[in-house]
Design a protein around this motif. Structure first.
Motif, PDB file in Angstrom:
ATOM      1  N   THR A  94       0.854  -1.185   0.000  1.00  0.00           N
ATOM      2  CA  THR A  94       0.000   0.000   0.000  1.00  0.00           C
ATOM      3  C   THR A  94       0.889   1.233   0.000  1.00  0.00           C
ATOM      4  O   THR A  94       1.847   1.308   0.777  1.00  0.00           O
ATOM      5  CB  THR A  94      -0.915   0.010   1.236  1.00  0.00           C
ATOM      6  OG1 THR A  94      -1.746  -1.160   1.214  1.00  0.00           O
ATOM      7  CG2 THR A  94      -1.804   1.240   1.241  1.00  0.00           C
ATOM      8  N   THR A  95       0.585   2.193  -0.860  1.00  0.00           N
ATOM      9  CA  THR A  95       1.452   3.357  -1.015  1.00  0.00           C
ATOM     10  C   THR A  95       0.665   4.659  -0.887  1.00  0.00           C
ATOM     11  O   THR A  95      -0.553   4.695  -1.043  1.00  0.00           O
ATOM     12  CB  THR A  95       2.146   3.352  -2.391  1.00  0.00           C
ATOM     13  OG1 THR A  95       1.160   3.540  -3.426  1.00  0.00           O
ATOM     14  CG2 THR A  95       2.880   2.040  -2.631  1.00  0.00           C
ATOM     15  N   ASP A  96       1.409   5.732  -0.629  1.00  0.00           N
ATOM     16  CA  ASP A  96       0.873   7.086  -0.662  1.00  0.00           C
ATOM     17  C   ASP A  96       0.896   7.540  -2.121  1.00  0.00           C
ATOM     18  O   ASP A  96       1.948   7.507  -2.765  1.00  0.00           O
ATOM     19  CB  ASP A  96       1.761   7.986   0.195  1.00  0.00           C
ATOM     20  CG  ASP A  96       1.257   9.421   0.279  1.00  0.00           C
ATOM     21  OD1 ASP A  96       0.535   9.862  -0.642  1.00  0.00           O
ATOM     22  OD2 ASP A  96       1.608  10.104   1.251  1.00  0.00           O
ATOM     23  N   PRO A  97      -0.234   7.975  -2.675  1.00  0.00           N
ATOM     24  CA  PRO A  97      -0.227   8.416  -4.079  1.00  0.00           C
ATOM     25  C   PRO A  97       0.794   9.501  -4.369  1.00  0.00           C
ATOM     26  O   PRO A  97       1.359   9.545  -5.460  1.00  0.00           O
ATOM     27  CB  PRO A  97      -1.655   8.946  -4.282  1.00  0.00           C
ATOM     28  CG  PRO A  97      -2.477   8.217  -3.279  1.00  0.00           C
ATOM     29  CD  PRO A  97      -1.586   8.036  -2.087  1.00  0.00           C
ATOM     30  N   SER A  98       1.073  10.366  -3.395  1.00  0.00           N
ATOM     31  CA  SER A  98       2.017  11.457  -3.605  1.00  0.00           C
ATOM     32  C   SER A  98       3.449  10.971  -3.744  1.00  0.00           C
ATOM     33  O   SER A  98       4.307  11.696  -4.246  1.00  0.00           O
ATOM     34  CB  SER A  98       1.942  12.456  -2.451  1.00  0.00           C
ATOM     35  OG  SER A  98       0.691  13.091  -2.424  1.00  0.00           O
ATOM     36  N   ALA A  99       3.709   9.744  -3.285  1.00  0.00           N
ATOM     37  CA  ALA A  99       5.060   9.181  -3.361  1.00  0.00           C
ATOM     38  C   ALA A  99       5.159   8.074  -4.407  1.00  0.00           C
ATOM     39  O   ALA A  99       6.233   7.506  -4.591  1.00  0.00           O
ATOM     40  CB  ALA A  99       5.479   8.641  -1.992  1.00  0.00           C
ATOM     41  N   THR A 100       4.068   7.783  -5.088  1.00  0.00           N
ATOM     42  CA  THR A 100       4.039   6.683  -6.044  1.00  0.00           C
ATOM     43  C   THR A 100       4.438   7.180  -7.424  1.00  0.00           C
ATOM     44  O   THR A 100       3.806   8.070  -7.982  1.00  0.00           O
ATOM     45  CB  THR A 100       2.638   6.048  -6.099  1.00  0.00           C
ATOM     46  OG1 THR A 100       2.252   5.667  -4.773  1.00  0.00           O
ATOM     47  CG2 THR A 100       2.637   4.822  -6.992  1.00  0.00           C
ATOM     48  N   VAL A 101       5.482   6.589  -7.985  1.00  0.00           N
ATOM     49  CA  VAL A 101       6.035   7.024  -9.263  1.00  0.00           C
ATOM     50  C   VAL A 101       5.520   6.192 -10.425  1.00  0.00           C
ATOM     51  O   VAL A 101       5.134   6.727 -11.466  1.00  0.00           O
ATOM     52  CB  VAL A 101       7.576   6.969  -9.235  1.00  0.00           C
ATOM     53  CG1 VAL A 101       8.168   7.296 -10.605  1.00  0.00           C
ATOM     54  CG2 VAL A 101       8.124   7.902  -8.167  1.00  0.00           C
ATOM     55  N   ALA A 102       5.514   4.872 -10.268  1.00  0.00           N
ATOM     56  CA  ALA A 102       5.162   4.000 -11.393  1.00  0.00           C
ATOM     57  C   ALA A 102       4.795   2.621 -10.879  1.00  0.00           C
ATOM     58  O   ALA A 102       5.105   2.251  -9.737  1.00  0.00           O
ATOM     59  CB  ALA A 102       6.332   3.899 -12.374  1.00  0.00           C
ATOM     60  N   TRP A 103       4.133   1.846 -11.754  1.00  0.00           N
ATOM     61  CA  TRP A 103       3.825   0.449 -11.425  1.00  0.00           C
ATOM     62  C   TRP A 103       3.702  -0.365 -12.701  1.00  0.00           C
ATOM     63  O   TRP A 103       3.466   0.166 -13.785  1.00  0.00           O
ATOM     64  CB  TRP A 103       2.550   0.352 -10.586  1.00  0.00           C
ATOM     65  CG  TRP A 103       1.324   0.947 -11.198  1.00  0.00           C
ATOM     66  CD1 TRP A 103       0.430   0.338 -12.033  1.00  0.00           C
ATOM     67  CD2 TRP A 103       0.837   2.291 -11.020  1.00  0.00           C
ATOM     68  NE1 TRP A 103      -0.580   1.204 -12.386  1.00  0.00           N
ATOM     69  CE2 TRP A 103      -0.361   2.409 -11.778  1.00  0.00           C
ATOM     70  CE3 TRP A 103       1.291   3.393 -10.291  1.00  0.00           C
ATOM     71  CZ2 TRP A 103      -1.096   3.591 -11.820  1.00  0.00           C
ATOM     72  CZ3 TRP A 103       0.563   4.567 -10.346  1.00  0.00           C
ATOM     73  CH2 TRP A 103      -0.618   4.654 -11.101  1.00  0.00           C
ATOM     74  N   SER A 104       3.895  -1.679 -12.554  1.00  0.00           N
ATOM     75  CA  SER A 104       3.836  -2.576 -13.705  1.00  0.00           C
ATOM     76  C   SER A 104       3.295  -3.924 -13.263  1.00  0.00           C
ATOM     77  O   SER A 104       3.626  -4.421 -12.178  1.00  0.00           O
ATOM     78  CB  SER A 104       5.233  -2.758 -14.312  1.00  0.00           C
ATOM     79  OG  SER A 104       5.205  -3.658 -15.395  1.00  0.00           O
ATOM     80  N   GLY A 105       2.447  -4.510 -14.099  1.00  0.00           N
ATOM     81  CA  GLY A 105       1.901  -5.835 -13.809  1.00  0.00           C
ATOM     82  C   GLY A 105       0.836  -5.844 -12.742  1.00  0.00           C
ATOM     83  O   GLY A 105       0.393  -6.904 -12.301  1.00  0.00           O
ATOM     84  N   THR A 106       0.403  -4.693 -12.292  1.00  0.00           N
ATOM     85  CA  THR A 106      -0.597  -4.577 -11.237  1.00  0.00           C
ATOM     86  C   THR A 106      -1.305  -3.242 -11.394  1.00  0.00           C
ATOM     87  O   THR A 106      -0.804  -2.339 -12.059  1.00  0.00           O
ATOM     88  CB  THR A 106       0.063  -4.672  -9.838  1.00  0.00           C
ATOM     89  OG1 THR A 106      -0.942  -4.565  -8.823  1.00  0.00           O
ATOM     90  CG2 THR A 106       1.103  -3.583  -9.644  1.00  0.00           C
ATOM     91  N   SER A 107      -2.468  -3.118 -10.797  1.00  0.00           N
ATOM     92  CA  SER A 107      -3.230  -1.872 -10.837  1.00  0.00           C
ATOM     93  C   SER A 107      -3.668  -1.519  -9.421  1.00  0.00           C
ATOM     94  O   SER A 107      -3.973  -2.407  -8.621  1.00  0.00           O
ATOM     95  CB  SER A 107      -4.466  -2.007 -11.740  1.00  0.00           C
ATOM     96  OG  SER A 107      -4.089  -2.236 -13.078  1.00  0.00           O
ATOM     97  N   PRO A 108      -3.730  -0.237  -9.103  1.00  0.00           N
ATOM     98  CA  PRO A 108      -4.057   0.153  -7.734  1.00  0.00           C
ATOM     99  C   PRO A 108      -5.550   0.145  -7.442  1.00  0.00           C
ATOM    100  O   PRO A 108      -6.366   0.435  -8.308  1.00  0.00           O
ATOM    101  CB  PRO A 108      -3.497   1.572  -7.637  1.00  0.00           C
ATOM    102  CG  PRO A 108      -3.622   2.097  -9.033  1.00  0.00           C
ATOM    103  CD  PRO A 108      -3.370   0.927  -9.938  1.00  0.00           C
ATOM    104  N   ASP A 109      -5.863  -0.162  -6.208  1.00  0.00           N
ATOM    105  CA  ASP A 109      -7.213  -0.005  -5.677  1.00  0.00           C
ATOM    106  C   ASP A 109      -7.136   1.141  -4.675  1.00  0.00           C
ATOM    107  O   ASP A 109      -6.434   1.053  -3.667  1.00  0.00           O
ATOM    108  CB  ASP A 109      -7.664  -1.297  -4.996  1.00  0.00           C
ATOM    109  CG  ASP A 109      -9.075  -1.190  -4.444  1.00  0.00           C
ATOM    110  OD1 ASP A 109      -9.818  -0.300  -4.894  1.00  0.00           O
ATOM    111  OD2 ASP A 109      -9.436  -1.994  -3.558  1.00  0.00           O
TER     112      ASP A 109
END
Length: 217
Positions: free
Chosen positions: A164-179
């Motif tokens: 689980t991440t803070d959107p303000s600190a989230t840069v990128a993602w791969s192979g998954t999608s956030p809820d």
């Protein structure tokens, strides 16, 4: 060091790569045609290059913008011609990611510096986050083959889901999608109620890139 030593130590690197790091903060892009790059990040160029801003909300690289007057989204310039383009973004570190055919990554629009025009891409937004931050929350989904240059405040951490991440600190993602969810019970360091706090929960495979900075805080 003397002048000759200084210039030799910091002169551009000769390379056949289209995307070349000159140091941790500066990207050298060999332009032969067109390259999309984040507006306002050109620090120098050589050769014959032209720069075209994009201000429409629909289609192509213009999808990075909602409207120029709203300051939402990520303004993109199209660089055209032949030469070398030097890019930097507010002393953020430049990270190069080479995507093979079929590989994909989604990058926060604020953290895209430039990318190979051969990449397939689409502009997306998370409705529950789009109006929550002053800079908006536009994402760029890119699929290889090709290179994407992204930026991070300091060194990133790459974490495998579940996380689980803070959107303000989230840069990128791969192979998954956030809820996206909201935690109303988080308090700040002095014990006062902090109000609603958004969180991005990632499950499954893949990876998530976070930086030690809340960019939209």
């Amino acid at each position: 060091m003397n002048v000759d030593e200084f210039t030799a130590a910091h002169e551009p690197t000769e390379s056949d790569d289209a995307f070349q790091l000159e140091n941790s903060y500066t990207l050298d892009v060999t332009v032969d045609g067109t390259v999309p790059a984040k507006a306002g990040t050109m620090v120098a160029y050589t050769g014959d290059l032209s720069f075209t801003g994009k201000s429409s909300a629909e289609g192509g690289v213009t999808g990075f913008l909602k409207e120029a007057a709203t300051n939402e989204g990520t303004p993109i310039m199209e660089v055209e011609g032949r030469g070398h383009l030097f890019l930097a973004d507010d002393e953020k570190k430049v990270q190069l990611l080479d995507l093979d055919a079929g590989e994909s990554v989604t990058v926060n629009g604020e953290d895209v510096l430039a990318f190979d025009p051969a990449l397939d891409y689409s502009i997306t937004s998370i409705d529950s986050l789009a109006g929550a931050f002053a800079g908006g929350f536009t994402n760029v989904a890119l699929e290889g083959p090709g290179t994407v240059a992204l930026t991070t405040h300091a060194d990133p951490v790459v974490v495998e889901p579940p996380v689980t991440t803070d959107p303000s600190a989230t840069v990128a993602w791969s192979g998954t999608s956030p809820d996206v969810s909201v935690n109303k019970n988080l308090s700040d360091l002095v014990g006062q109620e902090s109000g609603e706090r958004f969180q991005m929960a990632f499950e499954g495979d893949g990876f998530v890139v976070v930086q030690p900075c809340e960019e939209f805080a």
